[in-house]
Design an enzyme around this catalytic site. Sequence first.
Site, short mmCIF file in Angstrom:
data_model
loop_
_atom_site.label_atom_id
_atom_site.label_comp_id
_atom_site.label_asym_id
_atom_site.label_seq_id
_atom_site.Cartn_x
_atom_site.Cartn_y
_atom_site.Cartn_z
N HIS A 194 108.56 -0.78 140.52
CA HIS A 194 108.60 -1.26 141.92
C HIS A 194 109.14 -0.08 142.72
O HIS A 194 110.34 0.05 142.93
CB HIS A 194 109.50 -2.49 142.06
CG HIS A 194 109.69 -2.90 143.49
ND1 HIS A 194 108.64 -3.24 144.32
CD2 HIS A 194 110.80 -3.01 144.26
CE1 HIS A 194 109.11 -3.55 145.51
NE2 HIS A 194 110.41 -3.41 145.51
N VAL A 254 117.96 -10.62 152.10
CA VAL A 254 117.04 -11.10 151.07
C VAL A 254 117.55 -12.42 150.47
O VAL A 254 116.80 -13.38 150.30
CB VAL A 254 116.86 -10.03 149.96
CG1 VAL A 254 116.06 -10.57 148.79
CG2 VAL A 254 116.19 -8.79 150.53
N1 LIG Z 1 112.64 -6.41 144.57
C1 LIG Z 1 112.11 -6.40 145.79
O1 LIG Z 1 110.86 -6.51 145.91
C2 LIG Z 1 113.02 -6.26 146.98
C3 LIG Z 1 112.53 -6.44 148.29
C4 LIG Z 1 113.42 -6.30 149.36
C5 LIG Z 1 114.75 -5.92 149.13
N2 LIG Z 1 115.17 -5.74 147.84
C6 LIG Z 1 116.56 -5.36 147.53
O2 LIG Z 1 117.42 -6.49 147.66
C7 LIG Z 1 118.77 -6.01 147.82
C8 LIG Z 1 119.43 -6.75 148.96
O3 LIG Z 1 118.87 -6.38 150.19
P1 LIG Z 1 119.39 -7.02 151.56
O4 LIG Z 1 118.52 -6.50 152.63
O5 LIG Z 1 119.56 -8.47 151.38
O6 LIG Z 1 120.84 -6.35 151.66
P2 LIG Z 1 122.10 -6.92 152.50
O7 LIG Z 1 123.05 -5.79 152.67
O8 LIG Z 1 121.61 -7.65 153.70
O9 LIG Z 1 122.73 -7.99 151.50
C9 LIG Z 1 123.44 -7.65 150.37
C10 LIG Z 1 124.48 -8.74 150.17
O10 LIG Z 1 125.10 -8.52 148.89
C11 LIG Z 1 126.48 -8.89 149.05
N3 LIG Z 1 127.25 -8.30 147.96
C12 LIG Z 1 127.57 -6.99 147.74
N4 LIG Z 1 128.29 -6.86 146.61
C13 LIG Z 1 128.40 -8.11 146.09
C14 LIG Z 1 129.02 -8.64 144.92
N5 LIG Z 1 129.67 -7.84 144.06
N6 LIG Z 1 128.94 -9.96 144.70
C15 LIG Z 1 128.30 -10.78 145.57
N7 LIG Z 1 127.70 -10.34 146.67
C16 LIG Z 1 127.76 -9.02 146.94
C17 LIG Z 1 126.84 -8.37 150.43
O11 LIG Z 1 128.02 -8.99 150.94
C18 LIG Z 1 125.58 -8.74 151.22
O12 LIG Z 1 125.70 -10.04 151.79
C19 LIG Z 1 118.65 -4.49 148.04
O13 LIG Z 1 118.95 -3.82 146.83
C20 LIG Z 1 117.19 -4.31 148.42
O14 LIG Z 1 116.71 -3.00 148.15
C21 LIG Z 1 114.34 -5.92 146.78
#
Ligand SMILES: NC(=O)c1ccc[n+]([C@@H]2O[C@H](COP(=O)([O-])OP(=O)(O)OC[C@H]3O[C@@H](n4cnc5c(N)ncnc54)[C@H](O)[C@@H]3O)[C@@H](O)[C@H]2O)c1
Length: 310
Positions: A177, A15
């Site tokens: 959401h 994301v």
């Molecule tokens: N709000 C929405 O409409 C929506 C839509 C899609 C996904 N999401 C959410 O977005 C979030 C991310 O999803 P994703 O697919 O990118 O996951 P992902 O696992 O691909 O990415 C998460 C990233 O966060 C990093 N991370 C973890 N802890 C950290 C910290 N303390 N500091 C900095 N970076 C850190 C990880 O290294 C990783 O690169 C999830 O919670 C997902 O559910 C929200």
Amino acid sequence: MYKPTVFIIGAGGMVGATTASALAFKETVSNLVLIDIAEELVEAHATDLNHAAGFNNHNVHVRSGTYEDLHDNDIVIVTCGAPQKPGQTRLDLLSMNVKILRSVVSKIKQQGKMVYLLIVANPVDVLTYVAIKESGLPKERVFGSGTSLDTARLRTTLARVLRVHTRDIEAYVLGEHGDSSFPALSSAKIGGVALADFPGFTAEMTATIDQDIRNAAYKIVAAKTASKYGIGAVVSQLVEALTYNDSSIFTVSSLVEGEYGLSGVAIGLPCLISSQGVRILDHYPLSDTEKQKLNHSADIIKAAINEVTA
Ligand SMILES: NC(=O)c1ccc[n+]([C@@H]2O[C@H](COP(=O)([O-])OP(=O)(O)OC[C@H]3O[C@@H](n4cnc5c(N)ncnc54)[C@H](O)[C@@H]3O)[C@@H](O)[C@H]2O)c1
């Protein structure tokens, strides 16, 4: 127009990286700073995105960075957190992602800057509430993407079913959401005409539309692990809205303090977004059934908030 520096925390993930890519092509953004615990990865993303900007009409500078780089009025997008796994609800992610969010918010707070904070990680309403309470920032400056992606999905579905352009659709998904979100169709309009009166619309379509947008996230996650293009585009539009003096309406998650008869929760409602921050648009007309659904959604979010703040 002010051109903000935009920080993405979690920019190494699906994301965060997709959001960075969407923002790199917006003329409203001139500086992007990528932060992630995967430092080498975000450095590579920054280099790659700078190359992508080689044929852009505007100069955007992308780099990896740290919290010390924050200044007043920067926009900080929080996408870090564990993503939803197939079969897992967003609330299942609760305790893990609250822990990550608290560590990020405390690092932002240490810098003492008056930033805008946009939460995207899930469960977004709960995390937004925690960020508002713990960041020390004014509530107008802290909000979640809320049901704005769900609203985008609704607009796309209505456009397809009714064969009209998405820009002619005024319809919102409200609430959590998550599974209790709902399309508020009683006030929906297509080109200024009430949805119910729009040629070709039938009451039977309502159930299909509702089901379509409700299942969209689960279908995407089952097929390709994570949804990213939709949310990346939506977040880039929320950032753009923060740069203008005129308000745009998006269904983001904001702290209610009496609006719609609710309080003590962050929930997706129509909000006005501008460089002044976010303000809930109160009194958007809802039917009695929609009010009940909104209350139900608020109860679900509150129960989750109680679990993490008890
Ligand atoms: N709000 C929405 O409409 C929506 C839509 C899609 C996904 N999401 C959410 O977005 C979030 C991310 O999803 P994703 O697919 O990118 O996951 P992902 O696992 O691909 O990415 C998460 C990233 O966060 C990093 N991370 C973890 N802890 C950290 C910290 N303390 N500091 C900095 N970076 C850190 C990880 O290294 C990783 O690169 C999830 O919670 C997902 O559910 C929200």
